[in-house]
Motif scaffolding. Structure first.
Motif, PDB file in Angstrom:
ATOM      1  N   ASN A 301      -8.689   4.479  12.513  1.00 28.81           N
ATOM      2  CA  ASN A 301      -9.340   3.094  11.873  1.00 28.81           C
ATOM      3  C   ASN A 301      -8.452   1.685  11.803  1.00 28.81           C
ATOM      4  OD1 ASN A 301     -11.375   5.060  10.964  1.00 28.81           O
ATOM      5  ND2 ASN A 301      -9.709   5.953   9.608  1.00 28.81           N
ATOM      6  N   SER A 302      -6.847   2.048  11.838  1.00 26.84           N
ATOM      7  CA  SER A 302      -6.191   0.962  11.997  1.00 26.84           C
ATOM      8  C   SER A 302      -6.511   0.150  13.245  1.00 26.84           C
ATOM      9  CB  SER A 302      -4.902   1.095  11.635  1.00 26.84           C
ATOM     10  OG  SER A 302      -4.327   1.907  12.578  1.00 26.84           O
ATOM     11  N   ASP A 325     -14.988  13.664   9.982  1.00 21.18           N
ATOM     12  CA  ASP A 325     -14.321  14.082   8.675  1.00 21.18           C
ATOM     13  C   ASP A 325     -13.425  15.292   9.042  1.00 21.18           C
ATOM     14  OD1 ASP A 325     -13.689  14.836   6.246  1.00 21.18           O
ATOM     15  OD2 ASP A 325     -15.869  15.127   5.466  1.00 21.18           O
ATOM     16  N   ALA A 329      -6.910  15.202   3.961  1.00 20.94           N
ATOM     17  CA  ALA A 329      -6.541  13.994   3.663  1.00 20.94           C
ATOM     18  C   ALA A 329      -4.989  13.880   4.412  1.00 20.94           C
ATOM     19  CB  ALA A 329      -6.359  13.491   2.522  1.00 20.94           C
ATOM     20  N   GLN A 331      -2.008  10.629   5.963  1.00 21.53           N
ATOM     21  CA  GLN A 331      -1.190   9.573   5.416  1.00 21.53           C
ATOM     22  C   GLN A 331      -2.057   8.174   5.428  1.00 21.53           C
ATOM     23  OE1 GLN A 331       1.514  10.193   3.432  1.00 21.53           O
ATOM     24  NE2 GLN A 331       1.110  12.231   3.844  1.00 21.53           N
ATOM     25  N   GLY A 332      -1.595   7.208   4.822  1.00 18.09           N
ATOM     26  CA  GLY A 332      -2.298   5.781   4.970  1.00 18.09           C
ATOM     27  C   GLY A 332      -1.495   4.778   4.095  1.00 18.09           C
ATOM     28  N   TYR A 334      -2.947   1.920   2.845  1.00 18.72           N
ATOM     29  CA  TYR A 334      -3.999   1.768   1.677  1.00 18.72           C
ATOM     30  C   TYR A 334      -4.635   2.737   1.022  1.00 18.72           C
ATOM     31  CZ  TYR A 334      -2.555  -2.689   4.010  1.00 18.72           C
ATOM     32  OH  TYR A 334      -1.930  -3.882   4.546  1.00 18.72           O
ATOM     33  N   CYS A 335      -5.060   3.698   2.003  1.00 17.12           N
ATOM     34  CA  CYS A 335      -5.681   4.977   1.453  1.00 17.12           C
ATOM     35  C   CYS A 335      -5.349   6.163   2.431  1.00 17.12           C
ATOM     36  CB  CYS A 335      -7.241   4.726   1.467  1.00 17.12           C
ATOM     37  SG  CYS A 335      -7.792   3.986   2.999  1.00 17.12           S
ATOM     38  N   ARG A 336      -5.328   7.169   1.803  1.00 12.03           N
ATOM     39  CA  ARG A 336      -5.152   8.443   2.785  1.00 12.03           C
ATOM     40  C   ARG A 336      -6.321   8.816   3.595  1.00 12.03           C
ATOM     41  NH1 ARG A 336      -3.321  13.413  -0.781  1.00 12.03           N
ATOM     42  NH2 ARG A 336      -2.922  14.015   1.294  1.00 12.03           N
ATOM     43  N   GLN A 337      -5.853   8.735   4.756  1.00 11.64           N
ATOM     44  CA  GLN A 337      -6.900   8.869   6.011  1.00 11.64           C
ATOM     45  C   GLN A 337      -7.385  10.434   6.307  1.00 11.64           C
ATOM     46  OE1 GLN A 337      -8.394   6.031   7.833  1.00 11.64           O
ATOM     47  NE2 GLN A 337      -7.128   4.909   6.181  1.00 11.64           N
TER      48      GLN A 337
END
Length: 433
Positions: A301-302, A325, A329, A331-332, A334-337
Motif C-alpha cells: 500500500n505504501s 485480506d 494484521a 505492522q505499519g 499509520y495503521c496495522r496493515q
C-alpha cells in the motif's frame, strides 16, 4: 528474622491430594530414623536454600518451634527437606503429615502449587522447574507415557512455552555454574540460553560471580549470531541474483502479465534480491507482451505511487484494483496493515470479463510465507481471461498449469521458439478442476 517456618500452606492442596495427620509418629521416631528418610524427586524441583536463608529458618524453628509439618508421600519427604534438616540439627523430632494421592503426578502438581505460592521464584527458576517437569517421567502413567504438556506446565508456572524451551537448553547444555546462576536469580533465562550454546569448556572460563561480564558475553553471542544470519542471507540473495535470466521474446508473447515485483522497501530484510523502481520500470516488457494485454501487478500500500509509475513505463493504463485480506494484521507506521493491493491495468483492446467470472474486489485468503501470493489468484485470472496466454513474472517454483513463468526462483523452461509465430502462439488453456 525470615519467619519462613511460619508461612503456612496458603493455597489449597490439589483436589486429587489429601492430608492425613501423622503426628503420632513423633513419639516413636528417633533422630536416627530421620536421617534415613528419603527425599522425593519432586522436592528437588525447587532450589536449595542459601546458607543465610537456612540459618534464619533454623533460628526461627529454634525460637518458635516447627510451625509447618513436613509432608511425606509413601516413605519419602515431598515438602520440607530444609525444615527436616534444621530439626535434625536442633535435635527436634518434627511433625509429619502424609499426603494421600492416586499417583506421583498429583503429588508433583500439589508440591509445585505449594511452593509457587510460598516462594518468590524468578522467571528463570520457574523455567528450569518447567523444563524439569517436561523432561522427566515424574507423574507419568500408562496414559501419558511420561509426557507432560509444556503448555499446561507453562500456564501453571506463569511463564511462556519459550521460557521452558530455554530452560531445557540450559539444563541440557549448561554447566552446573550456569544452572546455579539462573536458579539463584542472578542471571535471566534468556541470557543463560545464549550462553548454553557455548561449548562447556568455554562456559567454564566464565566468571559467574561477575554477572555484568556474563550479560555482556551473552550480548556478544547474540550479536555474532545476528551477523552470521545476515551473511547467510546475503549469500542466499546473491545466489538467487546469479540465477537471473534475461527477459527476451524467447519466453513467448502474452495477453496476461501477472507480476509481483521485488520492490526495494525493506532492503536486505527480505530473502531475495530486490530491484529499484527504475530497474523495474526499465524491464523490456514489450518483448513478451501482446499489443492488447492486461496487467495484474501486486504492490504494498505504501508503494502505490511507484506502482503507477511502473504501469505507465510498461505501457499500460490503470483501471481498477483488488485487495487481498490476509486475515492477520501486520505492522505499519499509520495503521496495522492486513491487506495488499493488486492493480489491474490494460493496453489496447482486450475481451471484456464475462459477468459470471467477475470476482469480488476483496480476496480473502490465508497469509502465506513472506511475499508469497495466494495461488488461487491464478484461478481467478484464468476464469476472467480464458482465451489469453499468460505469464507470471517473478514466479516462485513451478507456474500454474498452462502458464509460462520467469524469475530467478522459477522452475520453467520456455518451449523452443525460433519464429515470431511460434513465440506468439497462445499456450494451452489451463485445465480446470
Amino acid at each position: 528474622m525470615n519467619k519462613q517456618n511460619n508461612i503456612g500452606l496458603v493455597t489449597p492442596i490439589a483436589g486429587a491430594v489429601s492430608l492425613v495427620s501423622s503426628s503420632q509418629n513423633a513419639g516413636v521416631m528417633s533422630l536416627a530414623d530421620l536421617s534415613s528418610l528419603e527425599i522425593h524427586e519432586a522436592a528437588y524441583l525447587f532450589p536449595e536454600m542459601q546458607e543465610q536463608e537456612f540459618a534464619e529458618l533454623k533460628e526461627d524453628i529454634r525460637v518458635n518451634g516447627l510451625q509447618i509439618p513436613i509432608l511425606t508421600f509413601g516413605e519419602k519427604v515431598v515438602d520440607g527437606r530444609h525444615r527436616l534438616r534444621a530439626c535434625m540439627e536442633l535435635g527436634i523430632i518434627p511433625r509429619f503429615e502424609q499426603m494421600v494421592a492416586a499417583n506421583d503426578a498429583s503429588i508433583v502438581q500439589a508440591v509445585v502449587g505449594i511452593n509457587l505460592h510460598r516462594r518468590h521464584l524468578s522467571e528463570g527458576k520457574r523455567a528450569l522447574i518447567g523444563a524439569s517437569l517436561t523432561n522427566s517421567a515424574i507423574g507419568s502413567n500408562q496414559h501419558t507415557a511420561g509426557a507432560v504438556s509444556q503448555t499446561k506446565v507453562a500456564a501453571d508456572l506463569g511463564i511462556s512455552v519459550d521460557s521452558i524451551a530455554r530452560g531445557k537448553k540450559v539444563l541440557k547444555h549448561g554447566i552446573p555454574e550456569l544452572v546455579e546462576a539462573v536458579s539463584s536469580g542472578r542471571l535471566n533465562i534468556t541470557s543463560a540460553a545464549k550462553l548454553a550454546d557455548l561449548a562447556k569448556e568455554d562456559q567454564s572460563q566464565l566468571n559467574f560471580d561477575d554477572i555484568k561480564a556474563i550479560q555482556d558475553a551473552s550480548k556478544a553471542i547474540n550479536k555474532a549470531k545476528f551477523e552470521v544470519r545476515r551473511q547467510e542471507r546475503l549469500q542466499a540473495i546473491e545466489a538467487k541474483r546469479a540465477n537471473n535470466k534475461p527477459l527476451t521474446s524467447g519466453l513467448g508473447n502474452f495477453g496476461v502479465i501477472y507480476a509481483d515485483p521485488p520492490w526495494d522497501y525493506l532492503g536486505t530484510a527480505v530473502p531475495y534480491p530486490v530491484m529499484t523502481l527504475q530497474e523495474i520500470c526499465d524491464m523490456p516488457i514489450n518483448t513478451i507482451c501482446a499489443e492488447d494485454a492486461v496487467l495484474f501487478m501486486w504492490c504494498s500500500n505504501s508503494l502505490l505511487p511507484d506502482a503507477l509509475k511502473v504501469v505507465e513505463a510498461w505501457g499500460f493504463t490503470f483501471k481498477t484494483s483488488m485487495v487481498w485480506d490476509k486475515g492477520i494484521a501486520g505492522q505499519g507506521a499509520y495503521c496495522r496493515q492486513m491487506h495488499e493491493t493488486l492493480v489491474i491495468c490494460l493496453r489496447g483492446a482486450v475481451p471484456e470479463v464475462p459477468f459470471s467470472a467477475r470476482p469480488v474486489s476483496v480476496l480473502k485468503y490465508p497469509r502465506l510465507e513472506h511475499s508469497r501470493k495466494p495461488p488461487e489468484v491464478c484461478d481467478l485470472i484464468d476464469a476472467m481471461y480464458p482465451e489469453l496466454s499468460k505469464v507470471e513474472l517473478f514466479c516462485r517454483g513451478t507456474p500454474a498449469h498452462g502458464w509460462a513463468g520467469w524469475g530467478n526462483e522459477c522452475d520453467y523452461t520456455p518451449p523452443d521458439a525460433t519464429t515470431t509465430e511460434a513465440a506468439s502462439a497462445p499456450l494451452p488453456a489451463r485445465k480446470r478442476a
